[in-house]
Design an enzyme around this catalytic site. Structure first.
Site, PDB file in Angstrom:
ATOM      1  N   TYR A 148     -19.996   4.526   2.997  1.00 38.59           N
ATOM      2  CA  TYR A 148     -19.887   3.098   3.328  1.00 38.59           C
ATOM      3  C   TYR A 148     -20.168   2.304   2.079  1.00 38.59           C
ATOM      4  CZ  TYR A 148     -18.887   1.471   7.995  1.00 38.59           C
ATOM      5  OH  TYR A 148     -18.227   1.089   9.125  1.00 38.59           O
ATOM      6  N   GLU A 169     -19.588  -1.472   1.850  1.00 41.58           N
ATOM      7  CA  GLU A 169     -19.237  -2.876   2.100  1.00 41.58           C
ATOM      8  C   GLU A 169     -19.663  -3.721   0.912  1.00 41.58           C
ATOM      9  OE1 GLU A 169     -20.720  -4.358   5.812  1.00 41.58           O
ATOM     10  OE2 GLU A 169     -19.385  -3.066   6.955  1.00 41.58           O
ATOM     11  N   ASP A 227       5.291 -11.305  -1.490  1.00 48.08           N
ATOM     12  CA  ASP A 227       4.928 -10.006  -0.916  1.00 48.08           C
ATOM     13  C   ASP A 227       5.883  -8.994  -1.551  1.00 48.08           C
ATOM     14  OD1 ASP A 227       4.738  -7.716   0.608  1.00 48.08           O
ATOM     15  OD2 ASP A 227       4.465  -8.788   2.503  1.00 48.08           O
ATOM     16  N   THR A 283       2.084  -3.341  -0.813  1.00 50.80           N
ATOM     17  CA  THR A 283       1.586  -2.076  -0.292  1.00 50.80           C
ATOM     18  C   THR A 283       1.649  -1.077  -1.448  1.00 50.80           C
ATOM     19  OG1 THR A 283       3.794  -1.569   0.517  1.00 50.80           O
ATOM     20  CG2 THR A 283       2.207  -2.371   2.131  1.00 50.80           C
ATOM     21  N   LYS A 310       5.062   2.420  -0.780  1.00 52.18           N
ATOM     22  CA  LYS A 310       6.541   2.426  -0.675  1.00 52.18           C
ATOM     23  C   LYS A 310       7.106   2.889  -2.023  1.00 52.18           C
ATOM     24  CE  LYS A 310       6.725  -0.966   3.057  1.00 52.18           C
ATOM     25  NZ  LYS A 310       5.525  -1.828   3.137  1.00 52.18           N
ATOM     26  N   ARG A 321      -1.116   5.200   1.555  1.00 49.50           N
ATOM     27  CA  ARG A 321      -0.860   4.048   2.427  1.00 49.50           C
ATOM     28  C   ARG A 321      -1.972   3.037   2.225  1.00 49.50           C
ATOM     29  NH1 ARG A 321       3.142   5.514   5.485  1.00 49.50           N
ATOM     30  NH2 ARG A 321       3.187   3.452   6.390  1.00 49.50           N
TER      31      ARG A 321
END
Ligand code: DSN
Length: 420
Positions: A60, A62, A206, A232, A235, A241
């Site tokens: 974790y 954060e 984008d 992203t 692609k 991903r």
């Protein structure tokens, strides 16, 4: 009482969970045995897979490097700092956030940072090739914000900047969005920037689909033109991903706060590590030739399809994808998708601009070259695949011939293995 189940056990996935193990093995076979032409998919390297499957998933973290809400984050900090440093260098950006879990999360974080519910946004119409998250009525971006759209010109099927300008002046949006998921042409980011400046709007790009082409310099870099750029990493870029956001320093704090704690909790450190690996791979010598081959393959595929009498939207491509209007071939997009899957060619049905049919059974298919190019295929193979597609559609009622096409597709797959 049973013994405590420890994770120190050396049991393989196959032993622990044969059902999932067999689904993964079958999927590996599917990827190997099919000519995958989904324009938004690609094949990651073993190094990316290794980082993605690493023990960083246990952590974790954060917050951001140097300012976490948990102890034990020194390795996570190293990973995230490497990822950010490489991404900024690659895309020549002042600031990057690599924590968005997906392209959708990246876009939502931008909206959260820059907009209030009800603000006007202007993005490309989904049915003309835009993204779902750019204001579609069925998406949160079209429900929380007052969304307007621009489309493509009915004759050329290209974006007409004068129409965008007219709309922007009428609507006065707070944010103008450029970027598409089934538009085969280069987008004029500088032209969009001028419209945004004239109308007092912020400008977001984008670049999810074209990030790999942009990283390799095959397409213009929108980071120089836009206030914010989202992408992203899976692609054309060929990473794990996930999503990312680039911006100038003035927006950095708002973007970071919107990603965490605004929208997400703990970052996926294993995915961020895999993103870092992909950023490094994008600076290796073979990456630019790879991206050049992706677009060269798409151009050859387009020419070959035209030679077989297919209608392509805009008459060709500048990118990694082509959009085929199947109406002259008397077959719907859905039928073509199913038929091609039977002969081991994977494509997706796609709406075409001004489509007389609906999204569930549209008039087109979208074809992309990133995955085939990652396997090492070149223009000769694109010509062969165009011929296979043509034959499959033309002789769809001839089962013997379909078998033959499937054999030829499988033989190409064998020659170009996915993972050696
Ligand atoms: N769903 C993605 C695509 O396939 O293009 C859009 O981000």
């Amino acid at each position: 009482m049973d013994k405590v189940l420890l994770t120190t056990s050396k049991e393989s996935l196959q032993n622990v969970d044969p059902e999932i193990s067999s689904a993964i093995t079958d999927e590996q076979k599917r990827q190997q045995d099919n000519l995958v032409m989904i324009a938004s998919e690609n094949l990651v390297s073993k190094a990316v897979l290794e980082a993605q499957g690493s023990i960083l998933t246990n952590k974790y973290a954060e917050g951001y490097a140097g300012a976490r809400y948990y102890g034990g984050c020194s390795c996570a900090d190293r990973v995230e700092e490497l990822a950010c440093g490489r991404a900024k260098e690659l895309f020549k950006a002042e600031h990057v956030n690599v924590q968005p879990h997906s392209g959708t999360s990246a876009n939502m974080a931008v909206y959260l940072a820059l907009l209030k519910p009800g603000d006007r946004i202007l993005g490309m119409d989904l049915s003309h090739g835009g993204h779902l998250t750019h204001g579609s009525k069925v998406n949160i971006s079209g429900k929380y914000y007052h969304a307007f759209s621009y489309g493509v010109d009915q004759k050329t099927c290209m974006i007409n900047l004068e129409e965008v300008r007219e709309k922007a002046h009428q609507i006065k949006p707070k944010l103008i969005i450029a970027g598409a998921s089934s538009y085969p042409r280069c987008i004029d980011y500088e032209g969009f920037k001028d419209i945004a400046r004239e109308t007092g709007a912020l400008f977001m790009v984008d670049m999810a689909h074209t990030a790999g082409l942009i990283a390799a310099g095959v397409h213009p870099n929108p980071v120089f033109s836009a206030d914010i750029v989202t992408a992203t990493t899976h692609k054309t870029f060929r990473g794990p991903r996930g999503g990312m956001i680039f911006c100038r320093k003035e927006f950095a704090s708002a973007i970071d706060k919107a990603v965490f704690p605004g929208l997400q909790g703990g970052p996926l450190m294993h995915i961020i590590a895999a993103k870092a690996v992909a950023f490094k791979e994008a600076q290796l010598p073979g990456y630019i030739p790879y991206q050049k081959m992706v677009t060269a393959n798409a151009s050859v595929l387009a020419e070959a399809l035209i030679g077989h009498g297919f209608d392509l939207l805009t008459g060709g491509t500048d990118t990694h994808l082509v959009l085929v209007d199947l109406r002259s071939k008397n077959i719907s997009g859905k039928e073509a998708e199913t038929l091609l899957e039977e002969v081991n060619i994977t494509v997706n049905k796609n709406v075409i601009p001004f489509d007389p049919k609906g999204a569930n059974d549209p008039s087109g298919i979208r074809l992309g070259t990133p995955t085939l190019t990652s396997r090492g295929m070149e223009p000769d193979q694109m010509r062969e695949i165009a011929a296979l597609i043509n034959e499959a559609l033309a002789r769809r009622h001839d089962q013997e011939h379909l078998k033959n096409i499937k054999q030829r597709a499988c033989s190409l797959c064998l020659q170009y293995p996915v993972y050696q």
